[in-house]
Scaffold this motif. Structure first.
Motif, mmCIF file in Angstrom:
data_model
loop_
_atom_site.group_PDB
_atom_site.id
_atom_site.type_symbol
_atom_site.label_atom_id
_atom_site.label_comp_id
_atom_site.label_asym_id
_atom_site.label_seq_id
_atom_site.Cartn_x
_atom_site.Cartn_y
_atom_site.Cartn_z
ATOM 1 N N THR A 232 6.663 88.741 43.488
ATOM 2 C CA THR A 232 7.770 88.354 42.613
ATOM 3 C C THR A 232 8.561 87.184 43.196
ATOM 4 O OG1 THR A 232 9.330 89.884 43.659
ATOM 5 C CG2 THR A 232 8.065 90.708 41.759
ATOM 6 N N CYS A 233 8.506 86.999 44.499
ATOM 7 C CA CYS A 233 9.228 85.941 45.231
ATOM 8 C C CYS A 233 10.741 86.139 45.208
ATOM 9 C CB CYS A 233 8.860 84.550 44.723
ATOM 10 S SG CYS A 233 7.095 84.193 44.776
ATOM 11 N N ALA A 234 11.211 87.333 44.856
ATOM 12 C CA ALA A 234 12.655 87.591 44.786
ATOM 13 C C ALA A 234 13.289 87.541 46.173
ATOM 14 C CB ALA A 234 12.913 88.946 44.130
ATOM 15 N N ARG A 235 12.685 88.199 47.140
ATOM 16 C CA ARG A 235 13.228 88.192 48.507
ATOM 17 C C ARG A 235 13.361 86.773 49.027
ATOM 18 N NH1 ARG A 235 9.957 90.527 52.926
ATOM 19 N NH2 ARG A 235 11.661 90.870 54.299
ATOM 20 N N SER B 128 12.271 93.341 42.341
ATOM 21 C CA SER B 128 11.163 93.345 41.393
ATOM 22 C C SER B 128 11.335 92.337 40.257
ATOM 23 C CB SER B 128 10.980 94.744 40.798
ATOM 24 O OG SER B 128 12.063 95.066 39.957
ATOM 25 N N VAL B 129 12.522 91.768 40.140
ATOM 26 C CA VAL B 129 12.786 90.822 39.056
ATOM 27 C C VAL B 129 12.455 89.407 39.520
ATOM 28 C CG1 VAL B 129 14.561 89.881 37.527
ATOM 29 C CG2 VAL B 129 14.568 92.316 38.088
ATOM 30 N N ALA B 130 11.575 88.768 38.790
ATOM 31 C CA ALA B 130 11.136 87.417 39.167
ATOM 32 C C ALA B 130 11.885 86.343 38.380
ATOM 33 C CB ALA B 130 9.631 87.285 38.955
ATOM 34 N N GLN B 131 13.105 86.658 37.942
ATOM 35 C CA GLN B 131 13.944 85.679 37.243
ATOM 36 C C GLN B 131 15.213 85.473 38.058
ATOM 37 O OE1 GLN B 131 14.892 86.717 33.250
ATOM 38 N NE2 GLN B 131 12.822 87.338 32.747
ATOM 39 N N PHE B 132 15.692 84.240 38.079
ATOM 40 C CA PHE B 132 16.870 83.904 38.864
ATOM 41 C C PHE B 132 17.764 82.972 38.057
ATOM 42 C CE2 PHE B 132 12.978 84.135 41.361
ATOM 43 C CZ PHE B 132 13.222 85.297 42.072
ATOM 44 N N SER B 133 19.047 82.961 38.379
ATOM 45 C CA SER B 133 20.003 82.119 37.661
ATOM 46 C C SER B 133 20.608 81.041 38.549
ATOM 47 C CB SER B 133 21.138 82.979 37.095
ATOM 48 O OG SER B 133 20.645 83.861 36.139
ATOM 49 N N CYS C 238 8.692 79.056 52.715
ATOM 50 C CA CYS C 238 8.211 80.399 52.347
ATOM 51 C C CYS C 238 8.280 80.611 50.835
ATOM 52 C CB CYS C 238 9.034 81.477 53.053
ATOM 53 S SG CYS C 238 8.774 81.531 54.832
ATOM 54 N N VAL C 239 9.341 80.105 50.209
ATOM 55 C CA VAL C 239 9.479 80.224 48.748
ATOM 56 C C VAL C 239 8.340 79.477 48.060
ATOM 57 C CG1 VAL C 239 10.901 79.620 46.739
ATOM 58 C CG2 VAL C 239 11.981 80.549 48.785
ATOM 59 N N GLU C 240 8.078 78.263 48.496
ATOM 60 C CA GLU C 240 6.989 77.471 47.907
ATOM 61 C C GLU C 240 5.639 78.168 48.093
ATOM 62 O OE1 GLU C 240 6.936 74.463 46.032
ATOM 63 O OE2 GLU C 240 8.965 75.253 45.817
ATOM 64 N N SER C 241 5.429 78.718 49.272
ATOM 65 C CA SER C 241 4.182 79.444 49.533
ATOM 66 C C SER C 241 4.057 80.634 48.581
ATOM 67 C CB SER C 241 4.168 79.927 50.987
ATOM 68 O OG SER C 241 3.116 80.823 51.208
ATOM 69 N N ARG D 31 5.649 93.404 44.685
ATOM 70 C CA ARG D 31 4.577 92.739 43.966
ATOM 71 C C ARG D 31 4.380 93.412 42.627
ATOM 72 N NH1 ARG D 31 1.692 89.422 47.396
ATOM 73 N NH2 ARG D 31 2.389 89.580 49.519
ATOM 74 N N ILE D 32 3.857 92.664 41.701
ATOM 75 C CA ILE D 32 3.549 93.174 40.369
ATOM 76 C C ILE D 32 2.069 93.510 40.357
ATOM 77 C CG2 ILE D 32 3.437 92.605 37.919
ATOM 78 C CD1 ILE D 32 5.588 90.467 38.480
ATOM 79 N N LYS D 33 1.729 94.646 39.834
ATOM 80 C CA LYS D 33 0.315 94.990 39.713
ATOM 81 C C LYS D 33 -0.044 94.991 38.239
ATOM 82 C CE LYS D 33 -3.186 98.237 41.000
ATOM 83 N NZ LYS D 33 -3.545 99.438 41.695
ATOM 84 N N LEU D 34 -1.009 94.175 37.878
ATOM 85 C CA LEU D 34 -1.487 94.111 36.507
ATOM 86 C C LEU D 34 -2.726 94.970 36.372
ATOM 87 C CD1 LEU D 34 -1.232 90.283 35.801
ATOM 88 C CD2 LEU D 34 0.409 92.044 35.217
ATOM 89 N N SER D 35 -2.762 95.784 35.327
ATOM 90 C CA SER D 35 -3.956 96.580 35.064
ATOM 91 C C SER D 35 -4.060 96.782 33.561
ATOM 92 C CB SER D 35 -3.881 97.922 35.791
ATOM 93 O OG SER D 35 -2.730 98.635 35.386
ATOM 94 N N ASN D 36 -5.191 97.258 33.125
ATOM 95 C CA ASN D 36 -5.401 97.514 31.704
ATOM 96 C C ASN D 36 -5.372 99.010 31.452
ATOM 97 O OD1 ASN D 36 -5.691 94.824 30.979
ATOM 98 N ND2 ASN D 36 -7.833 94.815 31.583
ATOM 99 N N ASP D 37 -4.685 99.406 30.373
ATOM 100 C CA ASP D 37 -4.683 100.823 30.022
ATOM 101 C C ASP D 37 -5.909 101.141 29.164
ATOM 102 O OD1 ASP D 37 -4.116 99.830 27.519
ATOM 103 O OD2 ASP D 37 -2.169 100.795 27.329
ATOM 104 N N ILE D 38 -5.974 102.344 28.658
ATOM 105 C CA ILE D 38 -7.131 102.797 27.881
ATOM 106 C C ILE D 38 -7.369 101.929 26.647
ATOM 107 C CG2 ILE D 38 -8.053 104.755 26.556
ATOM 108 C CD1 ILE D 38 -6.447 106.559 28.477
#
Length: 165
Positions: free
Chosen positions: A104-107, A144-149, A30-33, A75-82
């Motif tokens: 984010t794959c944190a879970r 929401s954090v996609a960084q791990f130690s 699941c992590v790899e997916s 999930r992270i949503k990317l969008s453009n501002d004005i």
């Protein structure tokens, strides 16, 4: 006689560890997916569907343990501002996933390492990690954090990073 009994007990313990580690392999899949979907989305491509962590028994156990059962993957949503600059916003996934959502794959990652900790007899460290998550951070922040130690020394911006390593 006692020596032989002890040897059989150790053999049984080793078999149990191996069985539990093999069960963790489902979570790793699941992590790899999730990582593949994340990578595809970050590069602007549409990829495959992400495997459900709760589709395997070990995944369900870890999600229950961390009390993330009702939380869908963040999930992270990317969008453009004005001004045309990229804005990053966090949201919980729904069944109607938008095209630009990035997992984010944190879970999945925390569940995989939690499963490995239990399999190898390191549950006290997992208890410390869960307590740190619950006492110091909101569920939404941790997910929401996609960084791990776990594998590298990334503890500065990672929730409970000192415990993860």
């Amino acid at each position: 006689m006692l020596e032989r009994l002890w040897s059989r007990f150790q053999e049984f313990s080793d078999d149990q560890r191996l069985f539990r580690l093999q069960a963790c392999q489902d979570i790793y899949t699941c992590v790899e997916s999730c990582r593949n979907v994340r990578s595809s989305k970050l590069s602007g491509k549409d990829g495959e569907e992400m495997l459900d962590l709760e589709g395997c028994a070990s995944g369900v156990r870890m999600v229950k343990y961390f009390d993330w059962r009702e939380s869908l993957p963040t999930r992270i949503k990317l969008s453009n501002d004005i001004k045309g600059e990229t804005v990053v916003s966090m949201k919980t996934a729904s069944t109607d996933q938008e095209k630009d959502e990035i997992p984010t794959c944190a879970r999945e990652t925390h569940s995989m390492w939690g499963c490995r900790a239990v399999a190898l007899g390191c549950a006290p460290h997992l208890i410390d990690l869960r307590n740190c998550f619950q006492e110091s951070y909101s569920k939404e922040h941790v997910l929401s954090v996609a960084q791990f130690s776990y594998e590298n020394n990334n503890e500065k911006d990672t929730p409970c990073g000192d415990i993860q390593k």
